[in-house]
Motif scaffolding. Sequence first.
Motif, short mmCIF file in Angstrom:
data_model
loop_
_atom_site.label_atom_id
_atom_site.label_comp_id
_atom_site.label_asym_id
_atom_site.label_seq_id
_atom_site.Cartn_x
_atom_site.Cartn_y
_atom_site.Cartn_z
N ALA A 1 -5.86 -130.65 -3.79
CA ALA A 1 -5.40 -132.00 -4.11
C ALA A 1 -4.17 -132.30 -3.27
O ALA A 1 -3.34 -131.41 -3.04
CB ALA A 1 -5.07 -132.14 -5.59
N ALA A 2 -4.06 -133.52 -2.78
CA ALA A 2 -2.87 -133.96 -2.07
C ALA A 2 -2.36 -135.22 -2.74
O ALA A 2 -3.14 -136.08 -3.15
CB ALA A 2 -3.15 -134.23 -0.60
N MET A 3 -1.04 -135.31 -2.88
CA MET A 3 -0.44 -136.43 -3.60
C MET A 3 0.63 -137.09 -2.74
O MET A 3 1.33 -136.41 -1.98
CB MET A 3 0.17 -135.95 -4.92
CG MET A 3 0.55 -137.07 -5.88
SD MET A 3 1.19 -136.41 -7.45
CE MET A 3 -0.26 -135.55 -8.06
N ALA A 4 0.74 -138.40 -2.84
CA ALA A 4 1.72 -139.14 -2.06
C ALA A 4 2.16 -140.38 -2.82
O ALA A 4 1.48 -140.84 -3.74
CB ALA A 4 1.15 -139.53 -0.70
N LYS A 5 3.29 -140.90 -2.41
CA LYS A 5 3.83 -142.14 -2.97
C LYS A 5 3.58 -143.29 -2.01
O LYS A 5 4.02 -143.25 -0.86
CB LYS A 5 5.33 -142.00 -3.24
CG LYS A 5 6.01 -143.30 -3.65
CD LYS A 5 5.46 -143.87 -4.95
CE LYS A 5 6.17 -145.18 -5.32
NZ LYS A 5 5.62 -145.76 -6.56
N SER A 6 2.85 -144.29 -2.47
CA SER A 6 2.57 -145.47 -1.65
C SER A 6 3.57 -146.57 -1.97
O SER A 6 3.98 -146.75 -3.11
CB SER A 6 1.15 -145.97 -1.92
OG SER A 6 0.92 -147.20 -1.27
N ALA B 1 0.80 -131.16 -1.05
CA ALA B 1 -0.58 -130.70 -1.20
C ALA B 1 -0.60 -129.44 -2.05
O ALA B 1 0.31 -128.61 -1.97
CB ALA B 1 -1.21 -130.45 0.17
N GLY B 2 -1.66 -129.29 -2.87
CA GLY B 2 -1.77 -128.14 -3.74
C GLY B 2 -3.16 -127.53 -3.69
O GLY B 2 -4.14 -128.21 -3.36
N TYR B 3 -3.23 -126.24 -4.05
CA TYR B 3 -4.50 -125.51 -4.02
C TYR B 3 -4.60 -124.67 -5.28
O TYR B 3 -3.79 -123.76 -5.50
CB TYR B 3 -4.56 -124.63 -2.78
CG TYR B 3 -5.84 -123.86 -2.57
CD1 TYR B 3 -7.06 -124.31 -3.07
CD2 TYR B 3 -5.83 -122.66 -1.86
CE1 TYR B 3 -8.23 -123.61 -2.86
CE2 TYR B 3 -7.00 -121.94 -1.65
CZ TYR B 3 -8.20 -122.42 -2.15
OH TYR B 3 -9.36 -121.70 -1.95
N LEU B 4 -5.57 -125.00 -6.14
CA LEU B 4 -5.83 -124.24 -7.36
C LEU B 4 -6.80 -123.12 -7.02
O LEU B 4 -7.98 -123.37 -6.74
CB LEU B 4 -6.40 -125.16 -8.43
CG LEU B 4 -6.69 -124.52 -9.79
CD1 LEU B 4 -5.39 -124.10 -10.48
CD2 LEU B 4 -7.47 -125.49 -10.68
N VAL B 5 -6.31 -121.87 -7.06
CA VAL B 5 -7.12 -120.73 -6.62
C VAL B 5 -6.64 -119.48 -7.32
O VAL B 5 -5.47 -119.38 -7.71
CB VAL B 5 -7.02 -120.57 -5.08
CG1 VAL B 5 -5.59 -120.23 -4.66
CG2 VAL B 5 -7.99 -119.54 -4.55
N SER B 6 -7.52 -118.53 -7.51
CA SER B 6 -7.15 -117.27 -8.13
C SER B 6 -6.08 -116.58 -7.29
O SER B 6 -6.24 -116.40 -6.08
CB SER B 6 -8.38 -116.36 -8.24
OG SER B 6 -8.04 -115.12 -8.81
N GLY B 7 -4.98 -116.23 -7.90
CA GLY B 7 -3.85 -115.62 -7.20
C GLY B 7 -2.79 -116.61 -6.80
O GLY B 7 -1.64 -116.24 -6.60
N GLY B 8 -3.16 -117.88 -6.63
CA GLY B 8 -2.18 -118.92 -6.34
C GLY B 8 -1.58 -118.88 -4.96
O GLY B 8 -0.45 -119.33 -4.77
N ALA B 9 -2.31 -118.39 -3.95
CA ALA B 9 -1.79 -118.36 -2.58
C ALA B 9 -2.30 -119.58 -1.81
O ALA B 9 -3.50 -119.85 -1.78
CB ALA B 9 -2.23 -117.08 -1.88
N TRP B 10 -1.35 -120.30 -1.19
CA TRP B 10 -1.74 -121.47 -0.40
C TRP B 10 -2.51 -121.05 0.84
O TRP B 10 -2.17 -120.08 1.52
CB TRP B 10 -0.52 -122.28 0.01
CG TRP B 10 -0.88 -123.33 1.03
CD1 TRP B 10 -0.76 -123.27 2.39
CD2 TRP B 10 -1.49 -124.61 0.74
NE1 TRP B 10 -1.24 -124.42 2.96
CE2 TRP B 10 -1.69 -125.26 1.98
CE3 TRP B 10 -1.86 -125.25 -0.43
CZ2 TRP B 10 -2.26 -126.51 2.08
CZ3 TRP B 10 -2.44 -126.51 -0.33
CH2 TRP B 10 -2.63 -127.12 0.91
#
Length: 376
Positions: free
Chosen positions: A298-303, A361-370
């Motif tokens: 997921a990526a997030m931004a302010k418009s 930007a974020g990444y949901l994954v086992s271990g939490g490594a980008w």
Amino acid sequence: MAEVLGPHTILERALPTGVDGTKIAEWMMQDGISYSEFANAAALSLGNFNASLVTKWGDLFGVTEEISMEYEDGQSVTPLGEIGDTGKPDLIRGLTKGHMIELTPYGGAIGGSRRYFRDARAAKIAATIKSITRRAEWRFEQKLLGRLFTNTETLIGSGGYNVPWAKGSSATVKFTPPSYSGEDFTQSHNHFVGVNSASLGFGDLLNQLAETLDEHGHMAPFIAVVSKADVAMYNALSNIIKIVSPGIQLIDRGGATSGAQYFVNGQPNVTNGTFARFQSDYGEIELRASSRVPTGYAAMAKSYGVNVPDNPLQVRVHPAEGFGAFIVPETVDDKQYPIQSLNIEMELGIGVGMDRTQGAAGYLVSGGAWANPTIS
């Protein structure tokens, strides 16, 4: 501000100077369509395509002709000192960092010989234009989402870089976000977040990204681009705000006896992929799904509006060309068929804007490594 190319401007470029107008008018394709009629239809199609890019993604970017950006680099901040009767204010000098945005031409062509246009059917050429614009959309979205989601720094020349959001200590162009509301930051501050799926979920992912923006003074609502493969998981979150048509009078929760369920009147936006909203700890987030984004990301931004300089990303264009696809005809010395090829081109580069804290930007994954995603 750079022009978003519309049908009239494109048509002017599609009708070349130095070519006999009578011959152009006489030139008919196999099914009786003249070049002028075809060029008008092509210009309308490309103008609509250019407008569609702004409609779909314009609240995440602004259009610029600038080759580089320069902005404040954070430093230790203390309160302004008092000034005595005979004293003078302390001299303050702000620090800056900068980055660049490359400019690359892309294109496809229609035709190639006098026989092509002699025997071409208008439907065949129209299908070719649609195919080229689909490829142009693919290229544009790959570049835009690639800059939104990846922490790669791209070398430009011998020392310039197209940079991501704040990347942390591994960055070549190290950036320290300015202090905000009593909170100081360092060069290790990172807007690419790994979230451990063993103990956390998609709601936690959204909350962490919202906090990452909020701590720099960017206030909700935010826009989050997520994977289309994860839509069902987002829709199952307790804080999801589902979009319901105003025509629906009754909402049956399927026997649920506890827990709030939130709804908002409206229609899902098939143009930009908006399917729901999420009430985070830091305010409302609009959720948009894209098949180009892999699962878990997921990526997030302010418009700050549509196609405005304050938006998180900037699309660099050439001053002579403007934003979007346009027609460049190639002529030959043939009085009957003076056009050999119709080149459909676009020239652009995409980078972050003046504020490298405006997206995360974020990444949901086992271990939490980008890890950087592959944008399809």
